[in-house]
Design a protein around this motif. Sequence first.
Motif, PDB file in Angstrom:
ATOM      1  N   GLY A  70      -4.769  31.205  11.674  1.00  0.00           N
ATOM      2  CA  GLY A  70      -3.643  30.504  12.265  1.00  0.00           C
ATOM      3  C   GLY A  70      -2.570  30.223  11.226  1.00  0.00           C
ATOM      4  N   ASN A  71      -1.326  30.490  11.589  1.00  0.00           N
ATOM      5  CA  ASN A  71      -0.218  30.179  10.690  1.00  0.00           C
ATOM      6  C   ASN A  71      -0.071  28.663  10.575  1.00  0.00           C
ATOM      7  OD1 ASN A  71       0.490  32.904  10.298  1.00  0.00           O
ATOM      8  ND2 ASN A  71       1.637  32.921  12.230  1.00  0.00           N
ATOM      9  N   GLN A  72      -0.062  28.174   9.351  1.00  0.00           N
ATOM     10  CA  GLN A  72      -0.090  26.736   9.119  1.00  0.00           C
ATOM     11  C   GLN A  72       1.254  26.065   9.421  1.00  0.00           C
ATOM     12  OE1 GLN A  72      -2.650  25.082   8.691  1.00  0.00           O
ATOM     13  NE2 GLN A  72      -3.989  25.750   7.040  1.00  0.00           N
ATOM     14  N   ILE A  73       1.142  24.872   9.993  1.00  0.00           N
ATOM     15  CA  ILE A  73       2.320  24.009  10.103  1.00  0.00           C
ATOM     16  C   ILE A  73       2.519  23.344   8.744  1.00  0.00           C
ATOM     17  CG2 ILE A  73       3.299  21.999  11.270  1.00  0.00           C
ATOM     18  CD1 ILE A  73       1.420  22.626  13.606  1.00  0.00           C
ATOM     19  N   PRO A  74       3.682  23.449   8.143  1.00  0.00           N
ATOM     20  CA  PRO A  74       3.883  22.905   6.792  1.00  0.00           C
ATOM     21  C   PRO A  74       3.609  21.402   6.729  1.00  0.00           C
ATOM     22  CG  PRO A  74       5.705  24.330   7.419  1.00  0.00           C
ATOM     23  CD  PRO A  74       4.878  24.125   8.657  1.00  0.00           C
ATOM     24  N   VAL A  75       3.020  20.976   5.622  1.00  0.00           N
ATOM     25  CA  VAL A  75       2.741  19.558   5.384  1.00  0.00           C
ATOM     26  C   VAL A  75       3.648  19.077   4.250  1.00  0.00           C
ATOM     27  CG1 VAL A  75       1.026  17.885   4.594  1.00  0.00           C
ATOM     28  CG2 VAL A  75       0.350  19.716   6.159  1.00  0.00           C
ATOM     29  N   LYS A  76       4.411  18.034   4.526  1.00  0.00           N
ATOM     30  CA  LYS A  76       5.269  17.455   3.495  1.00  0.00           C
ATOM     31  C   LYS A  76       4.401  16.578   2.594  1.00  0.00           C
ATOM     32  CE  LYS A  76       9.345  17.482   6.484  1.00  0.00           C
ATOM     33  NZ  LYS A  76      10.391  16.655   7.163  1.00  0.00           N
ATOM     34  N   ILE A  77       4.265  16.984   1.347  1.00  0.00           N
ATOM     35  CA  ILE A  77       3.281  16.385   0.453  1.00  0.00           C
ATOM     36  C   ILE A  77       3.504  14.888   0.257  1.00  0.00           C
ATOM     37  CG2 ILE A  77       2.285  16.443  -1.852  1.00  0.00           C
ATOM     38  CD1 ILE A  77       1.656  18.866  -0.065  1.00  0.00           C
ATOM     39  N   GLU A  78       4.705  14.484  -0.129  1.00  0.00           N
ATOM     40  CA  GLU A  78       4.957  13.073  -0.415  1.00  0.00           C
ATOM     41  C   GLU A  78       4.770  12.216   0.829  1.00  0.00           C
ATOM     42  OE1 GLU A  78       8.769  12.666  -2.184  1.00  0.00           O
ATOM     43  OE2 GLU A  78       8.244  13.804  -4.008  1.00  0.00           O
ATOM     44  N   ASP A  79       5.250  12.731   1.967  1.00  0.00           N
ATOM     45  CA  ASP A  79       5.123  11.995   3.224  1.00  0.00           C
ATOM     46  C   ASP A  79       3.650  11.873   3.615  1.00  0.00           C
ATOM     47  OD1 ASP A  79       6.316  10.791   5.612  1.00  0.00           O
ATOM     48  OD2 ASP A  79       5.570  12.574   6.656  1.00  0.00           O
ATOM     49  N   PHE A  80       2.896  12.945   3.383  1.00  0.00           N
ATOM     50  CA  PHE A  80       1.478  12.951   3.738  1.00  0.00           C
ATOM     51  C   PHE A  80       0.714  11.910   2.928  1.00  0.00           C
ATOM     52  CE2 PHE A  80      -2.836  14.581   2.877  1.00  0.00           C
ATOM     53  CZ  PHE A  80      -3.333  14.591   4.165  1.00  0.00           C
ATOM     54  N   ILE A  81       0.942  11.865   1.623  1.00  0.00           N
ATOM     55  CA  ILE A  81       0.237  10.913   0.762  1.00  0.00           C
ATOM     56  C   ILE A  81       0.607   9.479   1.121  1.00  0.00           C
ATOM     57  CG2 ILE A  81       0.064  10.069  -1.607  1.00  0.00           C
ATOM     58  CD1 ILE A  81      -1.634  12.481  -0.990  1.00  0.00           C
ATOM     59  N   GLU A  82       1.863   9.252   1.409  1.00  0.00           N
ATOM     60  CA  GLU A  82       2.306   7.908   1.768  1.00  0.00           C
ATOM     61  C   GLU A  82       1.597   7.420   3.035  1.00  0.00           C
ATOM     62  OE1 GLU A  82       6.384   5.708   3.325  1.00  0.00           O
ATOM     63  OE2 GLU A  82       6.547   7.532   2.119  1.00  0.00           O
ATOM     64  N   LYS A  83       1.509   8.306   4.024  1.00  0.00           N
ATOM     65  CA  LYS A  83       0.879   7.923   5.291  1.00  0.00           C
ATOM     66  C   LYS A  83      -0.643   7.829   5.156  1.00  0.00           C
ATOM     67  CE  LYS A  83       4.656   9.648   8.133  1.00  0.00           C
ATOM     68  NZ  LYS A  83       5.131  10.693   9.092  1.00  0.00           N
ATOM     69  N   MET A  84      -1.229   8.640   4.288  1.00  0.00           N
ATOM     70  CA  MET A  84      -2.664   8.527   4.028  1.00  0.00           C
ATOM     71  C   MET A  84      -2.979   7.167   3.416  1.00  0.00           C
ATOM     72  SD  MET A  84      -5.145  10.754   4.650  1.00  0.00           S
ATOM     73  CE  MET A  84      -6.264  10.465   3.284  1.00  0.00           C
ATOM     74  N   ASN A  85      -2.180   6.742   2.464  1.00  0.00           N
ATOM     75  CA  ASN A  85      -2.385   5.433   1.837  1.00  0.00           C
ATOM     76  C   ASN A  85      -2.213   4.305   2.850  1.00  0.00           C
ATOM     77  OD1 ASN A  85      -2.964   6.403  -0.740  1.00  0.00           O
ATOM     78  ND2 ASN A  85      -0.793   6.524  -1.296  1.00  0.00           N
ATOM     79  N   ALA A  86      -1.248   4.471   3.749  1.00  0.00           N
ATOM     80  CA  ALA A  86      -1.032   3.444   4.783  1.00  0.00           C
ATOM     81  C   ALA A  86      -2.240   3.351   5.707  1.00  0.00           C
ATOM     82  CB  ALA A  86       0.232   3.778   5.579  1.00  0.00           C
ATOM     83  N   LEU A  87      -2.848   4.488   6.031  1.00  0.00           N
ATOM     84  CA  LEU A  87      -4.039   4.496   6.882  1.00  0.00           C
ATOM     85  C   LEU A  87      -5.225   3.846   6.167  1.00  0.00           C
ATOM     86  CD1 LEU A  87      -5.469   5.393   9.499  1.00  0.00           C
ATOM     87  CD2 LEU A  87      -5.893   7.605   8.404  1.00  0.00           C
ATOM     88  N   LYS A  88      -5.403   4.159   4.879  1.00  0.00           N
ATOM     89  CA  LYS A  88      -6.515   3.594   4.114  1.00  0.00           C
ATOM     90  C   LYS A  88      -6.410   2.068   4.035  1.00  0.00           C
ATOM     91  CE  LYS A  88      -7.904   5.596   0.332  1.00  0.00           C
ATOM     92  NZ  LYS A  88      -7.874   6.242  -1.012  1.00  0.00           N
ATOM     93  N   GLN A  89      -5.195   1.558   3.954  1.00  0.00           N
ATOM     94  CA  GLN A  89      -5.000   0.115   3.793  1.00  0.00           C
ATOM     95  C   GLN A  89      -5.404  -0.680   5.024  1.00  0.00           C
ATOM     96  OE1 GLN A  89      -0.909  -0.333   2.629  1.00  0.00           O
ATOM     97  NE2 GLN A  89      -1.222   0.629   0.612  1.00  0.00           N
ATOM     98  N   VAL A  90      -5.353  -0.058   6.212  1.00  0.00           N
ATOM     99  CA  VAL A  90      -5.620  -0.815   7.443  1.00  0.00           C
ATOM    100  C   VAL A  90      -7.002  -0.513   8.033  1.00  0.00           C
ATOM    101  CG1 VAL A  90      -3.170  -0.903   8.011  1.00  0.00           C
ATOM    102  CG2 VAL A  90      -4.582   0.928   8.959  1.00  0.00           C
ATOM    103  N   MET A  91      -7.728   0.449   7.482  1.00  0.00           N
ATOM    104  CA  MET A  91      -8.955   0.900   8.162  1.00  0.00           C
ATOM    105  C   MET A  91     -10.075  -0.141   8.080  1.00  0.00           C
ATOM    106  SD  MET A  91     -10.561   3.734   5.594  1.00  0.00           S
ATOM    107  CE  MET A  91     -11.170   3.269   3.978  1.00  0.00           C
ATOM    108  N   ASP A  92     -10.023  -1.057   7.124  1.00  0.00           N
ATOM    109  CA  ASP A  92     -11.070  -2.078   7.029  1.00  0.00           C
ATOM    110  C   ASP A  92     -10.744  -3.326   7.827  1.00  0.00           C
ATOM    111  OD1 ASP A  92     -12.827  -0.657   5.378  1.00  0.00           O
ATOM    112  OD2 ASP A  92     -11.663  -1.180   3.596  1.00  0.00           O
ATOM    113  N   GLY A  93      -9.586  -3.342   8.485  1.00  0.00           N
ATOM    114  CA  GLY A  93      -9.194  -4.520   9.262  1.00  0.00           C
ATOM    115  C   GLY A  93      -9.726  -4.470  10.678  1.00  0.00           C
ATOM    116  N   ASP A  94      -9.413  -5.502  11.455  1.00  0.00           N
ATOM    117  CA  ASP A  94      -9.871  -5.612  12.839  1.00  0.00           C
ATOM    118  C   ASP A  94      -8.829  -5.137  13.840  1.00  0.00           C
ATOM    119  OD1 ASP A  94     -12.284  -6.709  12.043  1.00  0.00           O
ATOM    120  OD2 ASP A  94     -11.482  -8.754  12.053  1.00  0.00           O
ATOM    121  N   ASP A  95      -7.645  -4.791  13.361  1.00  0.00           N
ATOM    122  CA  ASP A  95      -6.564  -4.394  14.277  1.00  0.00           C
ATOM    123  C   ASP A  95      -6.703  -2.905  14.603  1.00  0.00           C
ATOM    124  OD1 ASP A  95      -4.273  -3.958  15.702  1.00  0.00           O
ATOM    125  OD2 ASP A  95      -2.989  -5.137  14.357  1.00  0.00           O
TER     126      ASP A  95
END
Length: 631
Positions: free
Chosen positions: A568-593
Amino acid sequence: MKKMNSRKLLLIIIDFLTLILACFAAYFLSNSLTIVHLEPHHVYWHILNFTVCNMLALAISGAYRSIWRYANARDFVLCIFSILMGSSASYLITVVTVEKDYRSNIYMVLSLLIAMVLVVGLRMLYQSLYVVTSRHWSKPVRDRTMIIGAGQACKSILTEMLGTDCPYYPVCIVDDSKQKISRSLNGVRVYGPTSRIPELCDRLHIDTILLAVPSIDEASRKRILQICSSTGRRIKTLPYMHTMLEDGALLNQVKEVRIEDLLGRDPIQFDNRDIASFIEGEVCMVTGGGGSIGSELCRQIARYRPRLLIIVDIYENNAYDIQQELIREYKGGLPFTTQIASVRDFKKMDRLFRLFRPTVVFHAAAHKHVPLMETNPEEAVKNNVIGTFNVANLADLYRVKKFVLVSTDKAVNPTNVMGATKRCCEMIMQYMAEQSTGTEYVAVRFGNVLGSNGSVIPLFRKQIEEGGPVTVTHPDIIRYFMTIPEAVSLILQAGAMAKGGEIFVLDMGEPVKIVTLAENLIRQYGKEPYRDVNIVFTGLRPGEKLYEELLMNEEGLQSTMNHKIFIGNQIPVKIEDFIEKMNALKQVMDGDDIDLILTRLHDLVPTFHHELGGPDGAQVRQAEKEGDQTA
């Protein structure tokens, strides 16, 4: 043993008396026809000589080691040859020891012929009587069986059925050949064509259908199995010709028809040479190595002689099962180690990478149950997303050659948490492929795997065995299916072909309706859907689609050396945007929300369309908590 010895002794006594009878019969016949006149002492000498020589010949030839109820033409020919040799020896002794004027050649020949007829004839009579009586007495306890295919396999099957205490009683044969219809094979009539199978099953009161055409093509096999499935009878098959045992009895190779036999496509073949060169001599790590996909990965990797196989799993029971299986199979000839660890635990995984230095990693560890991940999205993120990110980064740190991610078609335009996390894992592969200079990262995407943990087949089988009902979410729901060995072979093939950053997709043929799958499985148990076992439609589960996709709209396909595997031809991933959003996900995953976790997951995977997002998701979570408190 004692029973067998008494039978052998009885046969020896019968042969001894039969040979004496043959001598007397020859004497009276020759005298009555005035062919030759013999003195009594010559006759007595001949009886003793003839009987002893033939008894010795029969014993030496092994005639008393045969089980005559199962004898074939070779056994009877051997018996005739033994009598011929014994009679010849008797004749030579007679010529040497008796007076010179004794020339009773005709009497000797008559003795030989009568002995052959009596000794062999009695054995044939015994075998025939055994078959007739076993047919008569076994009818009430044996399955009335229809055999499909009037070829060589059918002939061999009939010989075994009629000559052994097997559970099948042959009632009829069905074949499409006009030359064979209305004829008989071993006394069993041939009917046809195969379109008459349902009618014949009802008219002849058939219990079991046996497909005995090992050389049949896949399209004809599917057509015939679908006809058989509609009858509600039990279905058995012989394996394909190339997988049959060369010297084994055919009845021992009869097996239950597999649900994958009805999927409507040929088994996918892979180039084992590429896989062998990819695996041999490498240190291979399999995460989730005790699961259905992971354990099959371990089995197939073991065949290609890795330098070391590292089985990693958090569930010790599964890990123990595959460990013991490999010990039994290879008896110390396979270097492998089993490690209990979670991919979430970065420190433990780092220690395993540092200790064993894997060169190839197959990442199969994941939470895959869609409904459970809907109500526990934080666990899906921790295990699938963070766990994959941990292992992928360690692979780069320790200079692993290739990293192969096991993905799913649910990652395409995901409508559930599990699919969204697996799409995120694919994006991690793209990110790592762009960042790493020494490791090739690849994802393998396929549909539902028959028989795997969480697949519908084990659930359906359990429901049928319990008497039903079988639960299907929607009458129109469809899925792509493949077998566990196919899925694992695809993973290995993709690893061998990978150059870095690809998503490999399998051409899985036409999708299958789940309700059709359930109906066919019920019929394989000899039951009728909706009559003997009911099918209940329970409604689509949270996050479930009516159909799955293998590609997103933005993706195209590139062909590979294997016409069933595409990239499958890959959909491009914007590196800086990807890392920023990954960090945002990691920060909230231990919460109750939970809603916030779903929002961050949607930010990371824009194609994620979640029907239970927002307040609905919170309601599901709250209802679960209230249920726990009530309990």
